[in-house]
Design a protein around this motif. Structure first.
Motif, PDB file in Angstrom:
ATOM      1  N   ASP A 306      31.851  45.046  39.708  1.00 22.45           N
ATOM      2  CA  ASP A 306      30.647  44.858  38.911  1.00 22.45           C
ATOM      3  C   ASP A 306      30.641  43.389  38.457  1.00 22.45           C
ATOM      4  N   ASP A 355      23.298  40.460  39.701  1.00 24.24           N
ATOM      5  CA  ASP A 355      22.046  40.544  38.951  1.00 24.24           C
ATOM      6  C   ASP A 355      21.421  39.149  38.909  1.00 24.24           C
ATOM      7  N   GLN A 357      18.640  38.742  37.781  1.00 25.62           N
ATOM      8  CA  GLN A 357      17.830  38.790  36.563  1.00 25.62           C
ATOM      9  C   GLN A 357      18.612  38.394  35.325  1.00 25.62           C
ATOM     10  N   LYS A 358      19.896  38.192  35.474  1.00 25.54           N
ATOM     11  CA  LYS A 358      20.682  37.763  34.319  1.00 25.54           C
ATOM     12  C   LYS A 358      20.957  36.271  34.436  1.00 25.54           C
TER      13      LYS A 358
HETATM   14  C1  LIG Z   1      23.944  44.153  32.592  1.00 20.57           C
HETATM   15  C2  LIG Z   1      25.131  44.726  33.191  1.00 20.57           C
HETATM   16  C3  LIG Z   1      25.039  45.852  34.012  1.00 20.57           C
HETATM   17  C4  LIG Z   1      23.759  46.618  34.190  1.00 20.57           C
HETATM   18  O1  LIG Z   1      22.829  45.876  34.861  1.00 20.57           O
HETATM   19  P1  LIG Z   1      21.267  46.182  34.728  1.00 20.57           P
HETATM   20  O2  LIG Z   1      20.680  45.169  35.641  1.00 20.57           O
HETATM   21  O3  LIG Z   1      20.915  45.948  33.295  1.00 20.57           O
HETATM   22  O4  LIG Z   1      21.052  47.572  35.167  1.00 20.57           O
HETATM   23  C5  LIG Z   1      26.183  46.295  34.621  1.00 20.57           C
HETATM   24  N1  LIG Z   1      27.357  45.673  34.443  1.00 20.57           N
HETATM   25  C6  LIG Z   1      27.489  44.589  33.654  1.00 20.57           C
HETATM   26  C7  LIG Z   1      28.818  43.934  33.514  1.00 20.57           C
HETATM   27  C8  LIG Z   1      26.374  44.076  32.993  1.00 20.57           C
HETATM   28  O5  LIG Z   1      26.503  43.025  32.188  1.00 20.57           O
END
Ligand SMILES: *Cc1c(COP(=O)(O)O)cnc(C)c1O
Length: 564
Positions: A306, A355, A357-358
């Protein structure tokens, strides 16, 4: 160089003039909503939205500052039918604009709440292009060339991460949570193929393995899959920096294999949400391989990482740390170096979560699950008779039968492609380094305060967690924190922890939003394990520095307020 170099002095945290110059260029080009550079912002509605949001009003002042704000709000909360009649396109939908303009303004320099940020201009442009074209990534005929764009982004990310771009594949999907779901499911389908029809645990007992430092989606996804969380999920302990305890993992895996339990997936994390703990992946792979050989396990556990926030660090894997061509300051250079040593191991993972989006500055939703070996998707294929909607001859060419979802929108993909290819590695490096320089400067400033304890000091991510103590009760915050970490069943322990938390919480509430809009989190740290392996959470405050608009001005204002 030690990752906590930021604590040394002001000089190691100074912004070099070369860096400041480069960052100014990046900000002006990619984060300024400049309609001359990005004509899409010339649309009258978009222009009004941007004009309002560029005022950077404090949260409580926004509603009153919008013309007829209160009336608009009342209108939104009213119970009204869909209008019976058509509306002239020339007539603006004021409530639509209102709802957009007054949604959370991530462009505000004070916004440092959680792992969320404003999007980059090119990403917005790209995402809108995707919306306009509206391809559906479910299936080639509905996607057209968009499918090739998806494959191209996948190859670009594969190369950055160190995957073989010819063997790897990837799927844009609905958020990081779904990416992690793919991670679990890949392992499940490979190791317990009958589960597709019979459900879990039908033929063989199993255990899913993840980390106690993991995001909540690491658990909710298992629940979604029908996994017995209490009895068939093992959460591995984490060390002081929130990374996985390899000895505990080894004990666990050995026990599982000895008992002939199948371990479908081991879920690791690179970049925990609140503390940026980063797991080492290579030793986990080696451990898995060694134990699989010893116990003659036919299908190895799938290792999913993750990296929802952490993935952005792969932009630095090729950075020349000796020459430091961007002029990143010493404190942050050391921190990024610490991160890249770990992120260089991302390539050992069988799949990972990205992501955009982050920390990738792309509008929601834009997430990509990367899979090292495209063949792994075969195990995910559902039975062809389920796909009677689709032309048989074309089915085999796409991921159609292996995806969790049916329709897949493409705006996230188009946004990601535009951001990656306008900003390039350099643009990302500069933006990320700016974030981390802010984070380290904030750590440095907090470290100078007599009543503040900085949490997870070695971790070099964008999140900075801290605890504030009452100077009248606490002479040494380090000592007090150590006391809190040593979990004890005594009533005196509980009361002291509670008193400290209440003091900080109260200060947080009373302070209001000044300089930085920080968050309260119930688990800024975890206690040590007691004799029974139990732990408890310790609450605190955090700021996450991803915002390109945030500067030292906001940090200084916040710290001045803390000092009262
Ligand atoms: C934000 C996050 C997620 C979930 O991602 P979403 O795009 O919000 O569904 C999973 N794992 C970690 C470490 C995150 O910071």
């Amino acid at each position: 160089m030690h990752p906590c170099l930021y604590a040394r002095d002001e000089a190691v945290n100074a912004v070099t003039p070369e860096f400041a110059r480069r960052f100014a260029t990046v900000k002006a080009r990619y984060f300024s909503r400049d309609p001359r550079l990005w004509p899409v912002f010339q649309d009258p509605g978009f222009a009004r939205l941007n004009a309002f949001r560029s005022l950077h009003l404090p949260p409580e002042a926004r509603l009153a500052a919008w013309p007829d704000g209160a009336a608009r709000m009342a209108d939104l909360t009213e119970n009204m039918p869909v209008p019976a009649e058509m509306r002239d396109p020339a007539q603006p939908l004021e409530e639509l604009l209102f709802a957009a303009a007054l949604s959370k303004d991530w462009e505000n320099p004070s916004c440092v709440e959680n792992v969320i940020t404003m999007s980059a201009d090119p990403a917005i442009y790209g995402a809108q292009m995707g919306v306009l074209a509206n391809p559906n990534l479910v299936y080639s005929e509905y996607a057209g060339v968009a499918e090739d764009l998806e494959k191209k982004v996948v190859r670009q990310i594969a190369r950055l991460a160190g995957y073989d771009p010819q063997r790897a594949t990837g799927i844009f999907t609905q958020g990081g949570t779904f990416c992690n779901l793919y991670g679990y499911l890949l392992g499940l389908r490979k190791s317990l193929p009958e589960a597709k029809h019979k459900g879990l645990g039908h033929y063989q007992d199993y255990r899913f393995v993840n980390s106690q430092g993991g995001h909540y989606s690491n658990i909710t996804n298992l629940s979604l899959l029908g996994v017995d969380i209490e009895n068939k999920t093992i959460r591995i302990k984490v060390g002081d920096n929130n990374d996985i305890d390899l000895a505990d993992l080894e004990r666990t895996l050995t026990a599982c294999f000895a008992l002939k339990h199948v371990v479908p997936t081991i879920m690791l994390t690179m970049g925990t949400t609140d503390t940026f703990g980063v797991d080492w992946v290579k030793p986990v792979c080696e451990l898995r391989d060694r134990l699989c050989e010893r116990f003659e396990i036919p299908v190895k556990p799938h290792i999913h990482v993750d990296a929802a926030i952490g993935w952005s660090m792969i932009f630095f894997l090729e950075y020349d740390f000796e020459r430091n061509p961007l002029g990143i300051n010493e404190a942050t250079l050391a921190g990024i170096r610490r991160n890249t040593e770990r992120f260089a191991q991302l390539r050992y993972a069988d799949s990972f979560t990205v992501d955009f989006q982050k920390w990738g500055y792309v509008p929601y939703t834009s997430s990509l699950v990367m899979i090292k070996n495209a063949d792994d998707l075969r195990a995910m294929e559902n039975d062809p008779e389920n796909f009677s909607y689709f032309e048989r001859d074309i089915q085999g060419q796409t991921h159609l039968q292996s995806t969790i979802e049916c329709s897949r929108g493409a705006s996230g993909l188009f946004g990601a492609y535009a951001a990656l290819n306008y900003m390039g590695v350099e643009g990302y490096q500069i933006t990320l380094a700016h974030s981390l320089q802010n984070a380290n400067y904030f750590r440095f400033r907090l470290g100078q305060l007599a009543n503040v304890k900085l949490v997870a000091q070695e971790n070099q991510g964008p999140s900075v967690g801290f605890k504030l103590y009452n100077p009248e009760w606490v002479a040494d915050p380090e000592e007090e924190f150590a006391f809190e970490l040593a979990r004890s069943p005594d009533e005196a322990y509980r009361q002291r922890l509670q008193r400290n938390t209440a003091f900080h919480r109260d200060a947080f509430k009373r302070r209001g939003k000044v300089g930085l809009y920080t968050n309260w989190v119930e688990a800024i740290a975890r206690s040590e394990y007691d004799a029974g392996g139990k732990y408890s959470y310790i609450a605190g405050e955090k700021a996450v520095f991803m915002n390109p608009a945030c500067s030292r001005r906001e940090i200084d204002l916040f710290v001045a307020k803390l000092m009262g």
